[in-house]
Design an enzyme around this catalytic site. Structure first.
Site, PDB file in Angstrom:
ATOM      1  N   SER A 179      11.911  -8.495  -0.263  1.00  0.00           N
ATOM      2  CA  SER A 179      11.603  -7.011   0.159  1.00  0.00           C
ATOM      3  C   SER A 179      11.900  -6.717   1.786  1.00  0.00           C
ATOM      4  O   SER A 179      11.642  -7.733   2.487  1.00  0.00           O
ATOM      5  CB  SER A 179      10.194  -6.550  -0.012  1.00  0.00           C
ATOM      6  OG  SER A 179       9.814  -5.579   0.361  1.00  0.00           O
ATOM      7  N   TYR A 192       0.943  -8.202  -1.603  1.00  0.00           N
ATOM      8  CA  TYR A 192       2.820  -8.205  -2.138  1.00  0.00           C
ATOM      9  C   TYR A 192       3.608  -8.595  -1.075  1.00  0.00           C
ATOM     10  O   TYR A 192       4.466  -9.429  -1.158  1.00  0.00           O
ATOM     11  CB  TYR A 192       2.744  -6.578  -2.590  1.00  0.00           C
ATOM     12  CG  TYR A 192       4.474  -6.459  -2.544  1.00  0.00           C
ATOM     13  CD1 TYR A 192       5.103  -6.745  -3.930  1.00  0.00           C
ATOM     14  CD2 TYR A 192       5.015  -5.628  -1.806  1.00  0.00           C
ATOM     15  CE1 TYR A 192       6.186  -6.589  -4.404  1.00  0.00           C
ATOM     16  CE2 TYR A 192       6.526  -5.360  -2.088  1.00  0.00           C
ATOM     17  CZ  TYR A 192       7.079  -5.764  -3.307  1.00  0.00           C
ATOM     18  OH  TYR A 192       8.201  -5.475  -3.634  1.00  0.00           O
TER      19      TYR A 192
END
Length: 287
Positions: A179, A192
């Site tokens: 990400s 995350y």
């Protein structure tokens, strides 16, 4: 900055009630009907986790159009997964749907076994499933959510890869979804973001580990993309502005990310391993 992608989550409850693409005000684009296939993955077998919706769904459809037989793992998004299957079969592709929770190590091994029993081997492994939990500060992170996030995003990736590698011939490809948050951070997605940073390190290390087996390992780090999990993690007002802080001033569509996976899976990327592609709307990446 909003969260990057995600695919069909492989874990439990999220911030809102959005659980599939049809519940989204903005319907994600997962298929480019104008795409002219050239057989880049003809005869290949691909296993894609989180392939029922979002990026994983777009990747599964594109891989199938390029000639691959596809096994799709999904967790709860039955309607989205069935839609992916229908689209793939419309194009004449072969697809196997495998429902299950990859936070469970035993299921991860079962997932690989089921794929191999059905198709005989795995040529392309896409470790794509993920989960995230929005928190206002580090004090708000719940231990149960922290553990689950690492189980789904990191542990499962390792468990599935462990099980898959013995069934992957020379010339195979592993593609891990990381990400933009691994590079830029995210104040509301601390755990995350930490998992996504771990995925970058795992990708680079695994590429060195598997070079003698002639298995390439790369990653994709999406920016803000229209997916169910991205929408379920934040409130409605925030979602209205999803991706507007990127240089392109909009969120991306899953179909715009899928070609990065196709490139890394195909012979076009034969000289690439240990690398990460960044379909992120123009965000500058440092590191």
């Amino acid at each position: 900055m909003k969260p990057n992608h995600t695919t069909n989550t492989a874990t439990a409850e999220n911030e809102s009630k959005i659980t599939n693409e049809k519940q989204m005000e903005h319907q994600p684009v997962v298929d480019d009907e104008s795409h002219v296939a050239s057989g880049k993955l003809k005869g290949k077998i691909a296993l894609i986790t989180g392939g029922g919706s979002g990026i994983g769904k777009a990747v599964a459809i594109l891989f199938a159009k390029e000639g691959a037989k596809v096994a799709i793992n999904y967790y709860k998004g039955e309607e989205d997964a069935q839609d992916a299957k229908a689209i793939i079969e419309k194009y004449g592709g072969e697809v196997l749907l495998i429902q299950g929770d990859i936070s469970d190590e035993a299921f991860c091994r079962q997932l690989v076994d089921t794929t191999v029993k059905h198709f005989g081997r795995i040529d392309i492994l896409v470790n794509n499933a993920g989960t995230q939990h929005h928190t206002e500060s580090i004090e708000d992170i719940k231990t149960d959510n922290l553990i689950k996030t690492f189980q789904v995003n990191v542990f499962a990736m390792i468990w599935i890869t462990q099980a898959a590698v013995p069934h992957m011939p020379k010339g195979s490809s592993i593609i891990n979804t990381t990400s933009v948050t691994a590079y830029q951070g995210h104040k509301d997605l601390l755990d995350y973001s930490a998992t996504k940073g771990a995925i970058v390190a795992f990708t680079r290390s695994l590429s060195a580990s598997l070079v003698d087996k002639e298995i390439r390992v790369n990653g994709v780090a999406p920016g803000p993309i229209w997916t169910p999990l991205a929408m379920s993690s934040f409130d409605e007002e925030s979602n209205k502005h999803h991706g507007e802080d990127t240089p392109l001033q909009r969120a991306g569509e899953p179909v715009e990310v899928a070609p990065s996976y196709l490139f890394l899976a195909s012979k076009d990327a034969s000289y690439m391993t240990g690398q990460v592609l960044h379909p992120n709307g123009g965000s500058i990446i440092n590191g």
